[in-house]
Write a protein that holds these residues in place. Structure first.
Motif, PDB file in Angstrom:
ATOM      1  N   UNK A   1       0.814  -1.229   0.000  1.00 55.03           N
ATOM      2  CA  UNK A   1       0.000   0.000   0.000  1.00 55.03           C
ATOM      3  C   UNK A   1       0.845   1.276   0.000  1.00 55.03           C
ATOM      4  N   UNK A   2       1.927   1.292   0.789  1.00 56.42           N
ATOM      5  CA  UNK A   2       2.771   2.501   0.829  1.00 56.42           C
ATOM      6  C   UNK A   2       3.436   2.761  -0.521  1.00 56.42           C
TER       7      UNK A   2
ATOM      8  N   UNK B   1      10.664  -4.814  -5.450  1.00 61.33           N
ATOM      9  CA  UNK B   1      11.481  -3.668  -5.860  1.00 61.33           C
ATOM     10  C   UNK B   1      11.473  -3.538  -7.374  1.00 61.33           C
ATOM     11  N   UNK B   2      11.624  -4.655  -8.078  1.00 67.50           N
ATOM     12  CA  UNK B   2      11.588  -4.654  -9.552  1.00 67.50           C
ATOM     13  C   UNK B   2      10.233  -4.137 -10.041  1.00 67.50           C
ATOM     14  N   UNK B   3       9.148  -4.647  -9.432  1.00 66.74           N
ATOM     15  CA  UNK B   3       7.809  -4.221  -9.845  1.00 66.74           C
ATOM     16  C   UNK B   3       7.587  -2.741  -9.521  1.00 66.74           C
TER      17      UNK B   3
ATOM     18  N   UNK C   1      15.177   5.083   3.626  1.00 67.48           N
ATOM     19  CA  UNK C   1      13.996   5.108   2.756  1.00 67.48           C
ATOM     20  C   UNK C   1      13.681   3.704   2.238  1.00 67.48           C
ATOM     21  N   UNK C   2      14.744   2.966   1.886  1.00 68.54           N
ATOM     22  CA  UNK C   2      14.547   1.592   1.410  1.00 68.54           C
ATOM     23  C   UNK C   2      13.889   0.734   2.484  1.00 68.54           C
ATOM     24  N   UNK C   3      14.312   0.926   3.711  1.00 62.95           N
ATOM     25  CA  UNK C   3      13.699   0.165   4.818  1.00 62.95           C
ATOM     26  C   UNK C   3      12.246   0.565   5.023  1.00 62.95           C
TER      27      UNK C   3
ATOM     28  N   UNK D   1      18.128  -2.295  -3.104  1.00 64.32           N
ATOM     29  CA  UNK D   1      18.902  -1.701  -4.205  1.00 64.32           C
ATOM     30  C   UNK D   1      19.073  -2.714  -5.326  1.00 64.32           C
ATOM     31  N   UNK D   2      19.065  -2.230  -6.576  1.00 61.86           N
ATOM     32  CA  UNK D   2      19.160  -3.110  -7.747  1.00 61.86           C
ATOM     33  C   UNK D   2      20.534  -2.992  -8.401  1.00 61.86           C
ATOM     34  N   UNK D   3      21.035  -4.101  -8.924  1.00 65.20           N
ATOM     35  CA  UNK D   3      22.299  -4.045  -9.678  1.00 65.20           C
ATOM     36  C   UNK D   3      22.040  -3.443 -11.068  1.00 65.20           C
TER      37      UNK D   3
END
Length: 886
Positions: A701-702, A791-793, A846-848, A854-856
């Motif tokens: 949701x966030x 994360x990808x989506x 922010x990631x948490x 994080x993405x490669x």
């Protein structure tokens, strides 16, 4: 009707003697019965009422409901954001509306402070608010009429009534006229005087027949007080959209919760997911974005001399297909101007664009000299005073180097015979070097009756019957062309003569023909409007022939068959009139009630109607039109108060520019709406498919709220200020019933949404596959795997929407045709969105907070590649659309 009664009948009915007036006791009785002679003010809304009225919108209701649910489940940040959007939208509306609704206040300013009345046999000056029916009011030049009067005496009385009738020439008044007809236009009621009109010449007396709200101006005030449905096409579209989205959100919430319940999912998680999906279905920022786009449009329009009082009026202009325009002062210059002059067998045009003109002949010089000397008006570059017809003659003299001051110094006036409506003549006696000269001006037929000689080529010759016929023929031709003809003659005498001996044995010089000319720039503006599918209509209180002549010159009408008078309107019912309305382009000799009837008839045919005007008589129609446009320079406070928009330069051309701006603004709002709905549909598709097929939910949701309220908003606002389409004025006005989704926009929104949703789910699948988990088994996948896949989506959902905004700038043109970098705000928005998205997944805290990883580099290449596909797909669709158009 008072105009059908003689002065004796009026005095008898009102129980008053003209020579004495009312007694103080009777005045007191009537004041208690009729009240003060002033206009009632409409009850104003308080700021709280204005604020609450801004919340009466279906989309606002849905957002308020969403804020309550988010508050209930503890999503306080979401609650604050949603409420901030709602209150910002309402505040903007309150600020705009608080500046409006000044019409009745302005009407009150028009009432005169003092008036001369006869009471108890004595003449006294009183406050106009103390006047009652039956009072005897004394009128003279320069004084405003304080109430509606039936005239009981008059001497050369002329009253300027343009604010009520639209006529630029003062009306002659005659106390002894009585009309048999039931309905007479205001401009033809020669035995009446109306509140707030101005006496320009002569004197008279009248008995008060109506005061306050019962006067003609009062009836206008009543019509302004009537509640008119003010919903613009945009407001209607937004209202419909809000209701649709509300139902969709409710349906999705219930459906998702039910599916999750039967699948055995955690009920709290499903509740939060259902709410997030419902919020995803509603573009929270849409009301604020629309308000911001309209506000920016208002700012741009102020730079082209159009002041908009209400935000939705900007968009309304874009859908206008009928412009009803007042003639006097709007299409014309509101000043009589000499266009032609005639000396025997010669007609000469006067170039109105040249300030200084040389005299062509001795006869022309004598003609202008006589006209100037036989006039009481004054005119210079700073100001003009007097009768508009005489002002035109003085201006003619000034342009030919014969000023009134200089001629009066050389040939001083020593006597005169004033204008009389029966004779239709005016004469002056001026000194000459060798004696005296009589100068007489007036109706050319009356001039010919009292003349026996004519000036031709500087020589005086006998006036024959053939000459009389030729002069009258030339005069009639000009009258048929709606020009006002005024003749002039003279007589030399060695001795001073009396006024009784002035008007006989005259020598005819010729005549002039004048008109209130069209504004120079208006013709091109009307042509531009016609090219955009907009019909221009003239509405005036002037005579039919005059109105048609101006209309032909401007390109509004082609023949007199396209004109209708107020009397002819009265013969038709509202339904019959509405059926015939499209056959006419000119409406002449109309009253304020007729103007409202015309506007309503056009609206009954499904048109979006704009009404322009500047007089008091225009206020009701300005109020009833979809958008009322008042003149800023010549307009009365009443018309400005009733209007939605004010032109600071009184230029009809500004209306056309405003219409173009309005069309682009609507198109930009439509782009923003379709873009937001495409993006939100993508979110719904990704989550709905996942829940339906028992997959792990690809977005939290966030994360959805982040994309909705941050990533979507900047591109949507940037689309709202797009430079627009150069060819927008080559298209017909939009059908007012057309929805946002017409002309394939809905299909494109669905295709775009399905693509964004499918690619978001595909990115989620790729993220799972990179960690060795299939989409089918995602429900049992470890948390770190789900976080990576989400994360990808999350990145694909955000960046695909950002890139997709580029292709939304035009429905058919490619991004290269419209210019990739032409909308700098959009480019900056996309860059800002990508940077923010990068920051969310790379900055640890922010990631948490958003539960991402994080993405490669190789995954960034994948997500960017997937994100470009909706843009490419829409560009391919455009290619086929252009091929279809060709």
């Amino acid at each position: 009707m008072w105009f059908q009664k003689s002065q004796e009948e009026a005095l008898t009915e009102l129980q008053v003697e003209g020579s004495k007036g009312l007694s103080n006791e009777e005045v007191q009785i009537r004041r208690e019965k009729y009240g003060e002679n002033k206009l009632q003010e409409k009850k104003k809304k308080t700021l709280l009422q204005l604020f609450l009225s801004q919340l009466q919108d279906a989309l606002i209701y849905v957002l308020l409901a969403a804020s309550v649910v988010t508050l209930f489940v503890g999503e306080y940040a979401d609650t604050v954001i949603i409420l901030a959007v709602v209150f910002l939208n309402a505040a903007i509306g309150v600020i705009q509306e608080n500046k409006a609704e000044k019409a009745i206040e302005a009407l009150n300013k028009l009432t005169t402070p003092h008036s001369l009345v006869r009471r108890n046999g004595e003449t006294t000056e009183i406050n106009s608010t103390d006047i009652v029916p039956g009072d005897i009011v004394i009128l003279d030049a320069g004084r405003y009429v304080p109430a509606d009067l039936r005239l009981i005496s008059s001497a050369n009385l002329q009253i300027e009534e343009s604010a009520l009738t639209g006529e630029s020439v003062p009306s002659d008044k005659f106390f002894d006229k009585v009309f048999k007809e039931d309905k007479i236009p205001l401009g033809d009621q020669a035995n009446m005087a109306f509140m707030s009109t101005l006496v320009t010449y002569g004197r008279g007396e009248g008995v008060v027949v109506s005061t306050g709200m019962d006067t003609v101006v009062g009836q206008i005030a009543k019509s302004l007080n009537e509640e008119v449905d003010g919903m613009t096409p945009l407001q209607k579209r937004m209202d419909e959209l809000g209701k649709t989205l509300g139902k969709l959100a409710l349906g999705i919430t219930i459906l998702m919760f039910v599916i999750g319940f039967f699948q055995g999912r955690d009920l709290l998680d499903m509740l939060l997911t259902s709410i997030s999906l419902a919020v995803a279905a509603i573009p929270e920022g849409l009301p604020a974005i629309v308000a911001i786009v309209l506000a920016l449009g208002v700012t741009r329009m102020s730079k082209i001399n159009a002041i908009v009082k209400k935000l939705p009026a900007v968009e309304t202009l874009g859908s206008v297909n009928i412009i009803c325009s007042d003639k006097t002062g709007t299409l014309t210059q509101n000043k009589m101007t000499v266009l032609k002059y005639y000396v025997y067998d010669q007609i000469r045009n006067v170039d109105i664009n040249v300030k200084s003109i040389e005299v062509e002949s001795e006869t022309q010089e004598e003609l202008i000299k006589s006209f100037v000397l036989c006039s009481d008006a004054t005119s210079n570059e700073q100001e003009s005073t007097g009768d508009p017809t005489e002002i035109a003659l003085i201006v003619l003299g000034n342009r030919h180097g014969m000023t009134k001051d200089e001629l009066n110094r050389l040939y001083p006036r020593i006597d005169e015979k004033p204008f009389d409506s029966d004779r239709k003549l005016m004469s002056t006696l001026n000194e000459e070097e060798s004696g005296y000269r009589v100068h007489t001006k007036g109706a050319i037929d009356n001039i010919l009756k009292i003349s026996d000689k004519i000036l031709i080529g500087g020589e005086v010759k006998p006036l024959t019957e053939d000459m009389r016929r030729n002069i009258m023929k030339a005069s009639e031709e000009m009258s048929n062309a709606a020009l006002r003809v005024l003749g002039v003659a003279y007589k030399d005498t060695e001795e001073r003569i009396s006024p009784e001996d002035m008007e006989n044995n005259l020598t005819v010089i010729g005549f002039v023909a004048m008109i209130d000319p069209p504004r120079i720039e208006v013709k091109d503006s009307i042509a531009s409007a016609h090219g955009a599918g907009i019909t221009s209509v003239m509405i005036t209180g002037d005579h039919k022939n005059t109105a048609v002549a101006i209309a032909k010159e401007l390109g509004i009408a082609e023949s007199i068959e396209q004109a209708m008078t107020g009397a002819e309107i009265d013969e038709l019912s509202d339904e019959e009139f509405a059926k015939k309305i499209n056959e006419y382009r000119v409406f002449a000799r109309v009253s304020p009630e007729h103007k409202v009837k015309i506007v309503k008839a056009y609206k009954a045919q499904g048109n979006i109607v704009s009404m322009t005007g500047d007089g008091v008589n225009d206020a009701p129609s300005l109020k009833h039109a979809d958008i009322g446009v008042a003149m800023g320079i010549t307009g009365t406070d009443v018309s400005k108060g009733a209007a939605d928009m004010i032109l600071t330069d009184d230029n009809f051309t500004t209306i056309v520019a405003a219409i173009e701006e309005g069309r682009n603004i609507y198109n930009n709002i439509k782009k923003a709406v379709i873009f937001l709905l495409s993006c939100n549909l993508g979110e719904i598709v990704a989550i709905f498919i996942s829940v339906l097929f028992s997959f792990a939910i690809p977005l939290l949701p966030t994360q959805i709220l982040w994309v909705n309220l941050v990533t979507d908003t900047l591109p949507a606002i940037s689309l709202g200020v797009d430079p627009g389409d150069d060819a927008v004025m080559k298209k017909k006005p939009r059908d007012p019933k057309e929805s946002f989704f017409a002309q394939g926009a809905g299909v494109r929104a669905i295709i775009g949404g399905l693509l964004i949703g499918a690619l978001t789910l595909l990115a989620f699948t790729i993220g799972l596959a990179e960690r060795g988990v299939s989409l089918k088994d995602s429900m049992s996948a470890p948390d770190d795997v789900i976080v990576y896949a989400r994360t990808m989506a999350f990145v694909v959902l955000a960046t695909s929407q950002l890139f997709y905004s580029l292709t939304m700038r035009s429905e058919t043109k490619s991004i290269f045709q419209v210019g990739i970098f032409k909308n700098k705000y959009l480019i900056l928005s996309i860059i800002a969105g990508v940077v923010l998205q990068f920051g969310v997944i790379t900055i640890p805290f922010l990631a948490n907070a958003f539960k991402v990883h994080a993405l490669p580099l190789n995954d960034w290449i994948i997500v960017f590649g997937l994100s470009l596909l909706p843009l490419i797909a829409n560009e391919i669709i455009k290619i086929f659309m252009r091929m279809k158009e060709d």
